[in-house]
Design a protein around this motif. Structure first.
Motif: not given
Length: 494
Positions: A164-166, A170-171, A179-181, A245-246
């Motif tokens: 979750v930190a990465a 990123e987002t 995150i998915a969006d 999505p990841v």
């Protein structure tokens, strides 16, 4: 067991009075009410037109409502069973408190949209399960088993934290939906997160080589084992679905997920063959079944993975709660002789397995064209093959009755599975990256052929010819040494 003062309880459970705690009764009724409420939420969601949310904190979607109903039902059964199982123990209130708290934490986990709340719930879920595994006071082996599990669960939580930190880096999003969006494609941070999520799922679901904590957990009270195998280990599949999505960002990542699941599916099946006791066999079976669940997620059939964990949960909860009935009171020679199928039995099993696969394909539309759906149907065929084979080898009934019962039982069961798959897939349809199967590649074909070959070698007993393999399996299936019971006095309650 050591630390408990327990008297044998037979007949109707006593009504609580001033000398008896009302905690078990109150929490059992509370969790049944939670299940009833979950059914209402499921019906409202199915009839509604969208998910409900507390922005930035919670989101109730199809996955949430399905798991709420499942988790509260399993927990209610465990609560009810435990009222007799724990009757007379001075730690009964603490046990019921832990099980109820575990139920609430899992309910929060599957509804969490905030990544902080999700990670905190994941950590709390693991710590509570470790407490249940080590519940028996004054029993060194139980405490050691709890400590072993706790180390694994802390590692799993750390991996979720890394993921979750990465993804936040990123987002810039602090919610699962955000995150998915916000994912724009593959990158180093996204791949790091995908790897961390897969490893966390492997640890939580006791996939090879992280299965030791599960095989070491047999000191847990039987109701806790039922809840663990019916619900807790399934969290790996839930994690992959929630962050679909990841893990679907690269085709090769999904292929790695398939390989990881396939190895555990075969490994769990092999480990089961060398374990002598009922509960350890059930534990190895769980390792294998979690492997199948991960394979389905890796193929992109997330609805199938969730359906698998639900139906496996029903089966495994029953198996653990009825573990005492699984002991065969017969000589080994008679048991071995009874397991001979014969040509007619083998034909019945094979035809039933093929018919089951075709029925599943017709009901779900999977496997009717060239694609990874063929592999999903193949999993169904192998599952029916194993289940039907176990029925045919039971000699307590005349051969004609057994052979006739196999298709009469197996095919309706597959029909139920197919319909359940359609229902679950419909509820998950709105989740991001869910509903699109992975594309079939030559590598998938090679993995499928290798898997089938090894699976059939196990089913036919060819693997038994290697003494070296037996030793390797026996060593790999050993729990942590400090959790082993070596004296009758350690576990004799009466």
């Amino acid at each position: 067991m050591t630390g408990d003062t327990q008297a044998t309880t037979v007949g109707e459970l006593p009504t609580p009075d001033n000398d008896r705690s009302r905690v078990p009764t109150a929490l059992t009724r509370a969790v049944w009410l939670l299940w009833a409420a979950s059914l209402g939420v499921l019906a409202a969601y199915a009839l509604g037109d969208g998910r409900w949310a507390v922005p930035g904190l919670l989101a109730v979607d199809g996955l949430t409502v399905v798991l709420w109903v499942t988790v509260t039902f399993f927990s209610a059964i465990v609560h009810s069973y435990s009222r007799r199982y724990m009757a007379g123990t001075r730690t009964a209130d603490a046990f019921f408190g832990k099980v109820f708290a575990f139920t609430l934490v899992v309910s929060v986990l599957v509804a969490a949209d905030s990544v902080v709340l999700f990670a905190a719930s994941w950590l709390a879920m693991g710590l509570l399960m470790a407490e249940l595994i080590g519940h028996a006071e004054g029993w060194p082996q139980a405490q050691a088993a709890g400590a072993t599990a706790r180390k694994h669960f802390l590692a799993s939580s750390a991996l979720v934290g890394v993921a979750v930190a990465a993804l936040w880096a990123e987002t810039g999003a602090s919610t699962v939906s955000g995150i998915a969006d916000g994912l724009a494609g593959s990158s180093t941070l996204v791949l790091l997160a995908a790897g961390a999520l897969l490893l966390a799922a492997m640890v939580q679901s006791a996939l090879l080589p992280f299965h030791t904590w599960l095989l070491s957990s047999m000191t847990a009270p039987t109701p806790a084992s039922a809840l663990m195998h019916a619900g807790f280990v399934n969290a790996g599949g839930v994690l992959l679905v929630r962050f679909a999505p990841v893990v679907t960002v690269e085709a090769w990542v999904m292929l790695v997920v398939v390989v990881v699941g396939a190895v555990s599916a075969l490994g769990g099946k092999l480990l089961k063959t060398v374990r002598p006791d009922v509960k350890s066999k059930l534990g190895c079976s769980t390792v294998g079944q979690m492997g199948f669940m991960i394979v389905q997620a890796g193929l992109g059939f997330f609805g199938a993975a969730i359906t698998h964990l639900i139906l496996h949960g029903f089966y495994k909860a029953y198996q653990f709660l009825a573990a005492g009935e699984q002991v065969d009171h017969e000589s080994p020679a008679k048991s071995t002789a009874d397991r001979s199928r014969g040509p007619l039995g083998a034909a019945v099993v094979a035809l039933t397995a093929i018919a089951g696969g075709l029925l599943f394909a017709v009901l779900t539309g999977k496997g009717t064209e060239l694609g990874t759906g063929l592999l999903l149907v193949g999993i169904v065929v192998l599952t029916v093959l194993t289940a039907a084979g176990e029925v045919v080898t039971r000699a307590s009934l005349p051969a004609a009755v057994r052979y006739g019962a196999v298709p009469l039982v197996a095919l309706p069961a597959i029909a139920v599975y197919g319909l359940a798959y359609n229902a679950v897939s419909g509820l998950l349809a709105g989740l991001p990256a869910v509903g699109h199967a992975a594309e079939l590649t030559p590598v998938h074909g090679l993995v499928g052929v290798a898997f089938l070959g090894i699976y059939l070698a196990i089913e036919t007993g060819l693997y038994r010819r290697s003494e070296r393999l037996y030793v390797a399996l026996y060593n790999a299936g050993q729990p942590a040494s400090e959790t082993l019971l070596t004296a009758t006095e350690d576990y004799n309650e009466y």
